[in-house]
Design an enzyme around this catalytic site. Structure first.
Site, PDB file in Angstrom:
ATOM      1  N   LYS A  12       0.832  -1.205   0.000  1.00  0.00           N
ATOM      2  CA  LYS A  12       0.000   0.000   0.000  1.00  0.00           C
ATOM      3  C   LYS A  12       0.873   1.265   0.000  1.00  0.00           C
ATOM      4  O   LYS A  12       1.944   1.279   0.594  1.00  0.00           O
ATOM      5  CB  LYS A  12      -0.877  -0.022   1.253  1.00  0.00           C
ATOM      6  CG  LYS A  12      -1.859   1.124   1.345  1.00  0.00           C
ATOM      7  CD  LYS A  12      -2.765   0.911   2.542  1.00  0.00           C
ATOM      8  CE  LYS A  12      -3.452   2.195   2.982  1.00  0.00           C
ATOM      9  NZ  LYS A  12      -4.057   2.976   1.907  1.00  0.00           N
ATOM     10  N   LYS A  17       7.744   1.339   1.353  1.00  0.00           N
ATOM     11  CA  LYS A  17       8.442   0.538   0.330  1.00  0.00           C
ATOM     12  C   LYS A  17       9.792   1.143  -0.032  1.00  0.00           C
ATOM     13  O   LYS A  17      10.789   0.438  -0.104  1.00  0.00           O
ATOM     14  CB  LYS A  17       7.589   0.431  -0.949  1.00  0.00           C
ATOM     15  CG  LYS A  17       6.359  -0.436  -0.801  1.00  0.00           C
ATOM     16  CD  LYS A  17       5.594  -0.539  -2.094  1.00  0.00           C
ATOM     17  CE  LYS A  17       5.081   0.807  -2.594  1.00  0.00           C
ATOM     18  NZ  LYS A  17       4.167   1.484  -1.668  1.00  0.00           N
ATOM     19  N   LYS A  43       7.008   9.994  -8.404  1.00  0.00           N
ATOM     20  CA  LYS A  43       7.548  10.920  -7.398  1.00  0.00           C
ATOM     21  C   LYS A  43       9.080  10.881  -7.375  1.00  0.00           C
ATOM     22  O   LYS A  43       9.720  11.770  -6.831  1.00  0.00           O
ATOM     23  CB  LYS A  43       7.035  10.560  -5.994  1.00  0.00           C
ATOM     24  CG  LYS A  43       5.551  10.754  -5.787  1.00  0.00           C
ATOM     25  CD  LYS A  43       5.165  10.716  -4.308  1.00  0.00           C
ATOM     26  CE  LYS A  43       5.446   9.395  -3.600  1.00  0.00           C
ATOM     27  NZ  LYS A  43       4.623   8.251  -4.073  1.00  0.00           N
ATOM     28  N   ASP A 129      -0.007   1.642  -5.806  1.00  0.00           N
ATOM     29  CA  ASP A 129      -1.207   1.159  -6.455  1.00  0.00           C
ATOM     30  C   ASP A 129      -0.936   0.873  -7.917  1.00  0.00           C
ATOM     31  O   ASP A 129      -0.480   1.730  -8.645  1.00  0.00           O
ATOM     32  CB  ASP A 129      -2.327   2.190  -6.314  1.00  0.00           C
ATOM     33  CG  ASP A 129      -2.599   2.482  -4.844  1.00  0.00           C
ATOM     34  OD1 ASP A 129      -3.019   1.545  -4.157  1.00  0.00           O
ATOM     35  OD2 ASP A 129      -2.336   3.619  -4.398  1.00  0.00           O
TER      36      ASP A 129
END
Lengths: 265, 369
Positions: A12, A17, A43, A129
């Protein structure tokens, strides 16, 4: 020589991560492995703590300028202990198509990068996602051969992790383990461990919630570089060793929504 | 790092279509376009005249949103059942490539007996030759062509792209289409020169099947020269080597030579029908050593690939099929530029030389002499 490990860490959004990926990369580099980290999030913040807080030009930055990227020095930069850092980059939020961006960037990288072949470990840090086809490009293009799922013991991250397991079987990718990035909720290790077992995998690391991780990140460094003698650095080292030694990937069986809720109660 | 290309305003040839034509040259029997039903419609239809079936997965709005994997697997199986082709192609489109469709996965899942050439291509490339290249790469992967032929084609494509950028329709930001000079006037000039005993070189430097019509100009000029009793004043160059290129392309050269039969003698073979981008060098050498004193040249096909130095001092009559090639040719110094409008469709699915407008005009004027 061991076969090359090419892993992706899913989970998520916001679960940690990039933090985990860069600390694992640093730990493996400490052990003397050749490591590359490829940030696939628009990003472009996957490699920042391996580069002393600096940003590198992304593949898509260069393509946007109309540059023809011909050699890997243009987009591959060495960070902590020689870890090779690549950022895919992406369009401004709300414009264009980030998914296509990943496809294009990955194809480009595959074409120009000579050192990719020489790596012992390549980590793909993918966005939380998988919103469209482009976000699975590294897997679809045969670049990733193992996946890890990162979650905490909270319900929503577990729900996301369970969904990812459904997605992995759809794209024929094996799961090598579940990593728990703790949020200090009750019975966390037990819940995540049980979840891992029920989907047919195992809990390969429990990363406790420690302020030091955040402090290092704020300074622009990995834990391994800035606080190598802490307990949490040891957790990352042990995870890194586990990843490099892993040889029991499975096809995960996702749980039903009911079972998942029972598990977290 | 290199800066990107000139941004061209006029519509450019499509890499998807280029891939389809290449599949045809590779003797693919059915090509599946994975994308919206209308993509490349006009060319898909034309190609059917040339013996290759084109079908589409017809992705709609739902396909764009939810993906078209299952549709493609279905289509592959349907194609096998309905047409039993010996060779199949799958070609991407803009939409399927943007949403990240994996052609290979569907091909693996469909698990057909016939070899499938997968071409991951969209129409967003500046050079449409990319579509050809991707198709050839894939053909190499499945063993339909060998590495030597692949590298030969790769070289030709890069030369073709250079020619287009330097002297062709990719040479300017905007090119006005034009129908060129009036064929009647130019045909009169050619007959005038023949009657005055001037010596001319007729150069056929055509791209693949377009030679079926461009060759008619060689034939017509020969007939007219013969009628005027000056056939010895004309030499014929042609890129009709029957031993070069993909089998289908060689066959075109064989057909054309057979059709020319005894009526036309080709004095100099300047390459194969896919060598139009490089045949100019051969032409230059031949002219330098043997034909320096010729007065005019009639050049059909891709006249802009012949170096101007080679043609120095000659009056040039050039025939193209690209309305956007007229101004670049005039700029290069070709005095007379003619366009065979809609040439390409008339050269698909044929095995004989097809009458050209300029050829017909020459013949008619010669009859009136």
């Amino acid at each position: 020589m061991n076969p090359q490990k090419r892993i992706a860490i899913y989970g998520k959004g916001g679960i940690g991560k990039s933090s985990t990926a860069s600390n694992v990369a640093a730990a493996c580099a400490d052990e003397g492995y050749n490591v590359m980290i490829i940030g696939c999030d628009p990003k472009s913040d996957s490699s920042i703590t391996l580069l002393g807080g600096k940003r590198i030009p992304t593949i898509l930055d260069l393509l946007r300028e109309g540059m023809e990227i011909e050699k890997e020095d243009d987009v591959v930069f060495e960070g902590y202990k020689g870890v090779k850092c690549v950022e895919v980059g992406g369009p401004e939020p709300g414009i264009g198509c980030a998914g296509r961006g990943i496809i294009v960037a990955i194809q480009k990288l595959k074409k120009i990068s000579e050192s990719m072949k020489k790596m012992d470990l390549i980590i793909y840090d993918v966005p939380g996602d998988i919103v469209c086809g482009g976000f699975v490009a590294p897997i679809r293009k045969g670049l990733v051969n193992e996946a890890y799922v990162l979650t905490s013991g909270e319900y929503m991250p577990l729900y996301a992790a369970n969904n990812i397991c459904k997605g992995l079987s759809r794209i024929n990718t094996k799961l090598s383990g579940v990593i728990c990035n703790s949020r200090s909720v009750s019975r966390e290790e037990e819940i995540v461990s049980k979840f891992a077992n029920e989907i047919g995998s195992e809990l390969v690391a429990f990363i406790p919630k420690e302020q030091i991780v955040q402090d290092c990140e704020r300074d622009g460094y990995s834990v391994l570089e800035k606080a190598g003698d802490t307990d949490i650095a040891e957790v990352y080292r042990s995870l890194a060793r586990n990843i490099m030694a892993s040889d029991c990937a499975v096809d995960p069986r996702a749980l039903t929504d009911e079972r998942l809720r029972e598990l977290t109660r | 790092m290199q800066q990107k290309n000139l941004s061209i305003m006029h519509p450019r040839p499509s890499s998807i279509v280029a891939a389809l034509y290449t599949l045809r040259d590779l003797n693919v029997e059915v090509a599946i376009l994975h994308g919206p039903p209308g993509c490349s419609f006009k060319h898909a239809r034309l190609l059917e005249e040339d013996g290759i079936r084109v079908v589409t997965t017809a992705l709609d709005e739902n396909g764009f949103v939810f993906g078209g994997h299952d549709r493609l697997v279905d289509m592959l199986q349907k194609v096998e059942e309905r047409f039993s082709p010996k060779r199949i192609g799958v070609v991407g489109t803009c939409v399927s490539m943007i949403i990240g469709e994996e052609l290979h996965e569907a091909v693996m899942e469909a698990n057909l007996d016939a070899p499938v050439i997968e071409v991951e291509v969209h129409a967003g490339y500046n050079d449409n030759t990319k579509g050809v290249l991707f198709a050839l790469e894939s053909a190499l992967d499945v063993g339909i062509i060998d590495r030597q032929e692949f590298e030969r084609q790769q070289h030709l494509l890069s030369e073709a792209t250079n020619v287009e950028k330097k002297y062709g329709a990719a040479s300017k930001e905007y090119l006005e289409p034009s129908r060129g000079d009036v064929k009647y006037t130019v045909a009169k000039r050619v007959i005038e020169m023949l009657k005055a005993g001037k010596k001319g070189i007729c150069i056929l430097n055509a791209k693949k099947e377009t030679a079926y019509m461009f060759a008619d100009i060689t034939v017509a000029l020969q007939e007219v020269a013969k009628k005027l009793g000056v056939e010895d004043n004309i030499v014929n160059f042609a890129n009709l080597d029957t031993g070069l290129g993909l089998p289908r392309v060689r066959q075109h050269a064989e057909h054309i030579l057979a059709d020319m039969h005894d009526n036309v003698k080709i004095d100099e073979i300047i390459g194969g029908l896919d060598e139009y981008p490089i045949a100019g060098q051969q032409v230059r050498q031949l002219i330098e050593s043997n034909y320096r004193d010729f007065d005019f040249a009639v050049i059909a096909g891709v006249p802009h690939a012949i170096p101007m130095e080679a043609l120095e001092g000659m009056e040039l009559i050039s025939i193209t099929n690209g309305p956007r090639q007229v101004h670049p040719l005039k700029d290069m110094g070709h005095e007379h530029v003619l366009v065979e409008i809609d040439l390409h469709p008339k050269t698909l699915g044929v095995t004989n030389i097809v009458e050209s407008e300029f050829g017909a005009t020459l013949r008619q004027l010669a009859r009136e002499e």
